[in-house]
Design an enzyme around this catalytic site. Structure first.
Site, PDB file in Angstrom:
ATOM      1  N   GLU A 157       0.867  -1.097  -0.144  1.00  0.00           N
ATOM      2  CA  GLU A 157      -0.038   0.111   0.204  1.00  0.00           C
ATOM      3  C   GLU A 157       0.813   1.448  -0.107  1.00  0.00           C
ATOM      4  O   GLU A 157       1.692   1.301   0.692  1.00  0.00           O
ATOM      5  CB  GLU A 157      -1.029  -0.071   1.287  1.00  0.00           C
ATOM      6  CG  GLU A 157      -1.639   1.554   1.691  1.00  0.00           C
ATOM      7  CD  GLU A 157      -2.513   1.692   0.334  1.00  0.00           C
ATOM      8  OE1 GLU A 157      -3.359   0.870  -0.034  1.00  0.00           O
ATOM      9  OE2 GLU A 157      -2.330   3.064  -0.150  1.00  0.00           O
ATOM     10  N   CYS A 166     -12.288   4.298   0.641  1.00  0.00           N
ATOM     11  CA  CYS A 166     -13.182   4.263   1.362  1.00  0.00           C
ATOM     12  C   CYS A 166     -13.060   5.027   2.958  1.00  0.00           C
ATOM     13  O   CYS A 166     -13.751   5.981   3.314  1.00  0.00           O
ATOM     14  CB  CYS A 166     -13.993   3.127   1.615  1.00  0.00           C
ATOM     15  SG  CYS A 166     -15.317   2.719   2.436  1.00  0.00           S
ATOM     16  N   ILE A 314     -21.859  10.833  -5.254  1.00  0.00           N
ATOM     17  CA  ILE A 314     -20.896  11.369  -4.626  1.00  0.00           C
ATOM     18  C   ILE A 314     -20.854  12.899  -4.726  1.00  0.00           C
ATOM     19  O   ILE A 314     -20.647  13.580  -3.614  1.00  0.00           O
ATOM     20  CB  ILE A 314     -19.158  11.113  -5.122  1.00  0.00           C
ATOM     21  CG1 ILE A 314     -19.137   9.589  -5.006  1.00  0.00           C
ATOM     22  CG2 ILE A 314     -18.389  11.992  -4.846  1.00  0.00           C
ATOM     23  CD1 ILE A 314     -17.926   8.870  -5.447  1.00  0.00           C
ATOM     24  N   HIS A 590     -43.303  -2.126  15.612  1.00  0.00           N
ATOM     25  CA  HIS A 590     -44.129  -0.712  15.583  1.00  0.00           C
ATOM     26  C   HIS A 590     -43.684   0.011  16.708  1.00  0.00           C
ATOM     27  O   HIS A 590     -43.438  -0.457  17.968  1.00  0.00           O
ATOM     28  CB  HIS A 590     -45.559  -1.114  15.350  1.00  0.00           C
ATOM     29  CG  HIS A 590     -46.372   0.107  15.379  1.00  0.00           C
ATOM     30  ND1 HIS A 590     -46.725   0.954  14.353  1.00  0.00           N
ATOM     31  CD2 HIS A 590     -47.018   0.832  16.432  1.00  0.00           C
ATOM     32  CE1 HIS A 590     -47.351   1.853  14.564  1.00  0.00           C
ATOM     33  NE2 HIS A 590     -47.603   1.953  15.719  1.00  0.00           N
TER      34      HIS A 590
HETATM   35  P1  FAD Z   1      -9.595   1.535  -3.149  1.00  0.00           P
HETATM   36  O1  FAD Z   1     -10.555   1.968  -1.992  1.00  0.00           O
HETATM   37  O2  FAD Z   1      -9.582   2.419  -4.036  1.00  0.00           O
HETATM   38  O3  FAD Z   1      -8.226   1.146  -2.401  1.00  0.00           O
HETATM   39  C1  FAD Z   1      -7.030   1.015  -3.356  1.00  0.00           C
HETATM   40  C2  FAD Z   1      -6.016   1.085  -2.582  1.00  0.00           C
HETATM   41  O4  FAD Z   1      -5.062   0.505  -3.429  1.00  0.00           O
HETATM   42  C3  FAD Z   1      -5.489   2.210  -2.341  1.00  0.00           C
HETATM   43  O5  FAD Z   1      -5.327   2.489  -0.955  1.00  0.00           O
HETATM   44  C4  FAD Z   1      -4.520   2.923  -3.189  1.00  0.00           C
HETATM   45  O6  FAD Z   1      -3.405   3.633  -2.398  1.00  0.00           O
HETATM   46  C5  FAD Z   1      -3.680   1.617  -3.342  1.00  0.00           C
HETATM   47  N1  FAD Z   1      -2.750   1.267  -4.570  1.00  0.00           N
HETATM   48  C6  FAD Z   1      -3.225   1.723  -5.923  1.00  0.00           C
HETATM   49  N2  FAD Z   1      -2.430   1.612  -6.731  1.00  0.00           N
HETATM   50  C7  FAD Z   1      -1.097   1.110  -5.829  1.00  0.00           C
HETATM   51  C8  FAD Z   1       0.086   0.664  -6.117  1.00  0.00           C
HETATM   52  N3  FAD Z   1       0.510   0.808  -7.497  1.00  0.00           N
HETATM   53  N4  FAD Z   1       0.958   0.493  -5.159  1.00  0.00           N
HETATM   54  C9  FAD Z   1       0.554   0.405  -3.772  1.00  0.00           C
HETATM   55  N5  FAD Z   1      -0.944   0.742  -3.371  1.00  0.00           N
HETATM   56  C10 FAD Z   1      -1.746   1.004  -4.542  1.00  0.00           C
HETATM   57  N6  FAD Z   1     -18.647   3.231  -1.693  1.00  0.00           N
HETATM   58  C11 FAD Z   1     -19.653   2.479  -0.643  1.00  0.00           C
HETATM   59  O7  FAD Z   1     -19.768   1.557  -0.751  1.00  0.00           O
HETATM   60  N7  FAD Z   1     -20.338   3.565   0.008  1.00  0.00           N
HETATM   61  C12 FAD Z   1     -20.188   4.697   0.040  1.00  0.00           C
HETATM   62  O8  FAD Z   1     -20.826   5.393   0.876  1.00  0.00           O
HETATM   63  C13 FAD Z   1     -19.139   5.196  -0.495  1.00  0.00           C
HETATM   64  N8  FAD Z   1     -18.933   6.628  -0.584  1.00  0.00           N
HETATM   65  C14 FAD Z   1     -18.029   7.217  -1.361  1.00  0.00           C
HETATM   66  C15 FAD Z   1     -17.661   8.503  -1.136  1.00  0.00           C
HETATM   67  C16 FAD Z   1     -16.579   9.103  -2.018  1.00  0.00           C
HETATM   68  C17 FAD Z   1     -16.386  10.415  -1.945  1.00  0.00           C
HETATM   69  C18 FAD Z   1     -15.740   8.271  -2.787  1.00  0.00           C
HETATM   70  C19 FAD Z   1     -14.686   8.919  -3.667  1.00  0.00           C
HETATM   71  C20 FAD Z   1     -15.996   6.933  -2.805  1.00  0.00           C
HETATM   72  C21 FAD Z   1     -17.154   6.323  -2.115  1.00  0.00           C
HETATM   73  N9  FAD Z   1     -17.499   5.090  -2.175  1.00  0.00           N
HETATM   74  C22 FAD Z   1     -18.432   4.497  -1.468  1.00  0.00           C
HETATM   75  C23 FAD Z   1     -16.528   4.144  -3.008  1.00  0.00           C
HETATM   76  C24 FAD Z   1     -15.578   3.299  -2.381  1.00  0.00           C
HETATM   77  O9  FAD Z   1     -14.663   4.167  -1.735  1.00  0.00           O
HETATM   78  C25 FAD Z   1     -14.771   2.366  -3.330  1.00  0.00           C
HETATM   79  O10 FAD Z   1     -15.736   1.719  -3.820  1.00  0.00           O
HETATM   80  C26 FAD Z   1     -13.960   1.720  -2.560  1.00  0.00           C
HETATM   81  O11 FAD Z   1     -12.959   2.283  -1.853  1.00  0.00           O
HETATM   82  C27 FAD Z   1     -13.199   0.665  -3.445  1.00  0.00           C
HETATM   83  O12 FAD Z   1     -12.256  -0.253  -2.537  1.00  0.00           O
HETATM   84  P2  FAD Z   1     -11.041  -1.054  -3.443  1.00  0.00           P
HETATM   85  O13 FAD Z   1     -10.640  -1.686  -2.566  1.00  0.00           O
HETATM   86  O14 FAD Z   1     -11.360  -1.603  -4.525  1.00  0.00           O
HETATM   87  O15 FAD Z   1     -10.077   0.498  -3.844  1.00  0.00           O
END
Ligand code: FAD
Length: 616
Positions: A157, A166, A314, A590
């Site tokens: 990470e 998230c 969003i 209820h």
């Molecule tokens: P991510 O959370 O994007 O995590 C990917 C990780 O990989 C990151 O920490 C990044 O730093 C790391 N990474 C990437 N490339 C590399 C690399 N080359 N080397 C090392 N590390 C790397 N979803 C919901 O279900 N409910 C909500 O209420 C909701 N609200 C949201 C509000 C906002 C403002 C936003 C932007 C998103 C929201 N989401 C919500 C969506 C949710 O955040 C994502 O769907 C979720 O975080 C996806 O998880 P993930 O593990 O796939 O990826």
């Protein structure tokens, strides 16, 4: 020589699945384990293997037939050893979730070219059973589940904390701020009920501090849990250098500065969980007054006039926060309505309640140019459709770009591992979350819509279980698959809008006959007592002739306070195949808002006594 009947083996929960492909014909010589037919259900397609080898004498099924466990598929003539059944029946091989499946969990179908993996000849600093690239909700959930199943796990990470978008800049900080906004709106509303607290005084620094404490509590908890599970975290940018190696350029500090040192990690299996990032419009000036959701969550100050680019969840959530804190909002959306995906009748109620926040809701309108001026960001609009009137260029104190998110598939040198990435940066996976490279899996935002944390977590558990099962020879775990029928969506605005499964608009578009149970919250004692009776709960049941009036629930939606907390019950009902009687006869307490789900089912069934009688 012996004649053997080949039947459909145990195919788990699948029954009455349709034969969509015949892979053998009479006269073919087949081996035990060879795939015979492909079947498809609403969840997945899979190949059914043969239990014996021999010469196919007769095919007993044809395309379009429905088969279940035990259905006779073909007759073979076997000689000698071939007549013996295989000692361990091969599991049916799950292929992909069909595009029309409600889960929508796979990336767009465009098949990207398959690259050749690079060969890595160096030495590794670390080795593990499972390497997880990315520590978001997908990544850390996969890592923790795999560690709980006994694997040696490394997470790579780039940021200092786990939790990804998230926890750090998404779901959680937005909800911390939305909670405060909802309480402020509620308190303002109490004036009408006889209790006046006066005008709120907002201390933005303290509010930001509160949000940061919420994040710190959760990410701190994740770090502790990783330690308890002996999951190794390697901090830095990871990129594949071969089919079994990732190189990490290590980072430190909060701004992810590269330290200059590198580490190579060797793995037996990998899960790509590198997530997504906000789309930035190319013509937007590089100016602190133009932000994405992360910039908006930083909550530097409250602007007077704010433009939200994109009328999705969003943007509208962030708009809710800023407007309650004092900003006037404009929103611009290319399509013909806000909050696409939800039924229009639900959005209409949301829009009526939220009208006071907006000066302009510009639909079917494009943003075509923007310029940083001393007065603010000057934005120019154009019609997205002929005949649409658009305003003159407007000046804003803050512009939030919320026009979607793009997957990070092209930033991890996936080609070096032989993993195919689509033009848009998605990675296609099968129902077990496996990429085109059998020992590399992918989960979360990077594999496709909907980009939601709860989808990522469920996919993570599947991938971790399949991997642990394969490495440990545990057939049950190795057969894990992402079989969710539905994935709920929630806009945590005020009121909240939540939906799951088939929407009424989709039913209409697809010609699916549904019976609707609609319960208006102005008939709910609890909603009236709360002073928030604008909501509606709607359930949709299969009303096709085959359902014989007892159709299962296909979808549901709600608009109203706490709708997001209640939609899980509708999701469960869909997963369990409940009908209106199952839901209506389940005793809901209820007076609660959740009661509205039971009552909507009763409305569909015709037995609700809390609404006027149905017209005869
Ligand atoms: P991510 O959370 O994007 O995590 C990917 C990780 O990989 C990151 O920490 C990044 O730093 C790391 N990474 C990437 N490339 C590399 C690399 N080359 N080397 C090392 N590390 C790397 N979803 C919901 O279900 N409910 C909500 O209420 C909701 N609200 C949201 C509000 C906002 C403002 C936003 C932007 C998103 C929201 N989401 C919500 C969506 C949710 O955040 C994502 O769907 C979720 O975080 C996806 O998880 P993930 O593990 O796939 O990826």
């Amino acid at each position: 020589m012996s004649i053997i009947d080949i039947k459909v083996p145990d195919i788990g929960d699948f029954a009455e699945v349709t034969v969509i492909e015949l892979l053998v014909k009479p006269g073919d010589t087949i081996k035990a384990d060879q795939s015979l037919i492909t079947v498809e259900s609403d969840k997945a397609s899979m190949e059914i293997p043969s239990s014996h080898g021999g010469v196919v004498k007769e095919l007993k099924v044809k395309l379009g037939d429905k088969v279940s466990e035990g259905t006779l598929l073909l007759v073979v003539e076997a000689a000698g050893d071939a007549a013996a059944p295989i000692s361990e029946q091969k599991q049916p091989v799950a292929l992909v979730v069909p595009a029309q499946a409600a889960t929508q969990s796979v990336a767009p179908p465009a098949a990207p070219p398959v690259p050749n993996a690079a060969s890595f000849g160096g030495t590794a600093d670390l080795d593990c059973d499972l390497l997880v690239l990315g520590g978001g909700p997908g990544g850390y959930s996969a890592a923790f589940r795999a560690a709980d199943l006994g694997l040696k796990v490394v997470v790579v990470e780039r940021y200092a904390t786990l939790g990804g978008v998230c926890l750090n800049v998404g779901c959680i900080p937005s909800k911390a701020l939305l909670h405060v906004a909802a309480v402020m709106d509620e308190v303002a509303h109490l004036g009408d009920l006889g209790v006046d607290f006066g005008k709120p005084v907002v201390n933005v620094d303290k509010l930001r501090g509160h949000k940061e404490k919420v994040i710190a509590k959760l990410t701190g908890g994740l770090a502790a849990m990783a330690k308890m599970r002996k999951v190794t975290i390697v901090r830095g940018y990871g990129a594949f250098v071969g089919a079994n190696h990732v190189e990490v350029e290590e980072t430190s500090g909060t701004a992810q500065e590269k330290t200059g040192s590198k580490k190579v990690i060797a793995f037996k299996r990998a899960i790509i969980a590198a997530g997504s990032q906000a789309v930035r419009l190319p013509f937007m000036p590089n100016d602190p007054r133009v932000v994405d959701s992360t910039g908006a969550l930083a909550l530097k100050e409250v602007p007077k006039r704010m433009l939200i680019l994109g009328g999705g969840i969003i943007g509208l959530e962030m708009g809710t926060v800023y407007s309650t804190l004092g900003a006037r909002l404009d929103v611009v959306e290319m399509l013909d309505g806000l909050m696409q995906g939800a039924d229009r009748d639900l959005v209409k109620i949301w829009q009526k309640m939220n009208a006071p926040r907006f000066d302009n809701i510009m639909l079917k309108t494009k943003t075509v140019a923007a310029e940083a001026t001393p007065e603010g960001i000057k934005v120019t609009f154009a019609p997205a459709e002929e005949g649409v009137k658009v305003p003159e260029p407007q000046i804003y104190d803050l512009v939030l770009q919320a026009v979607g998110r793009t997957p990070n598939g092209k930033k991890i040198a996936a080609d070096k591992a032989g993993v195919a990435v689509t033009d848009r940066g998605f990675i296609n996976v099968d129902i077990q979350m496996r990429t085109n490279v059998p020992h590399i899996f992918a989960i979360g935002d990077i594999v496709g819509q909907p980009m939601l944390a709860h989808k990522a977590v469920h996919e993570a558990h599947v991938a971790a279980e399949v991997i642990a099962g394969e490495l440990q020879g545990n057939k049950e775990l190795a057969a894990a698959a992402f079989n969710a029928r539905v994935i709920p969506s929630v806009a945590y605005t005020d009121p909240e809008v939540a939906w799951v499964g088939l929407t009424e608009d989709q039913a209409k578009a697809q010609g699916i006959k549904v019976k609707k149970g609609l319960f208006p919250w102005n008939a709910s004692g609890r909603a009236i007592a709360n002073g928030r009776d604008e909501g509606v709960t709607k359930l949709l049941f299969d009303d096709s002739p085959e359902a014989h009036g007892h159709g299962k629930i296909l979808g549901g939606g709600m608009v109203g306070t706490h709708a997001g907390d209640m939609i899980g019950e509708v999701a469960l009902a869909i997963e369990m195949g409940a009908d209106a009687i199952d839901i209506g006869k389940t005793i809901h307490p209820h007076p609660t808002l959740g009661e509205s789900i039971g009552m909507a089912a009763e409305v569909a069934h015709g037995s609700c006594t809390d609404v006027p009688p149905a017209r005869k």
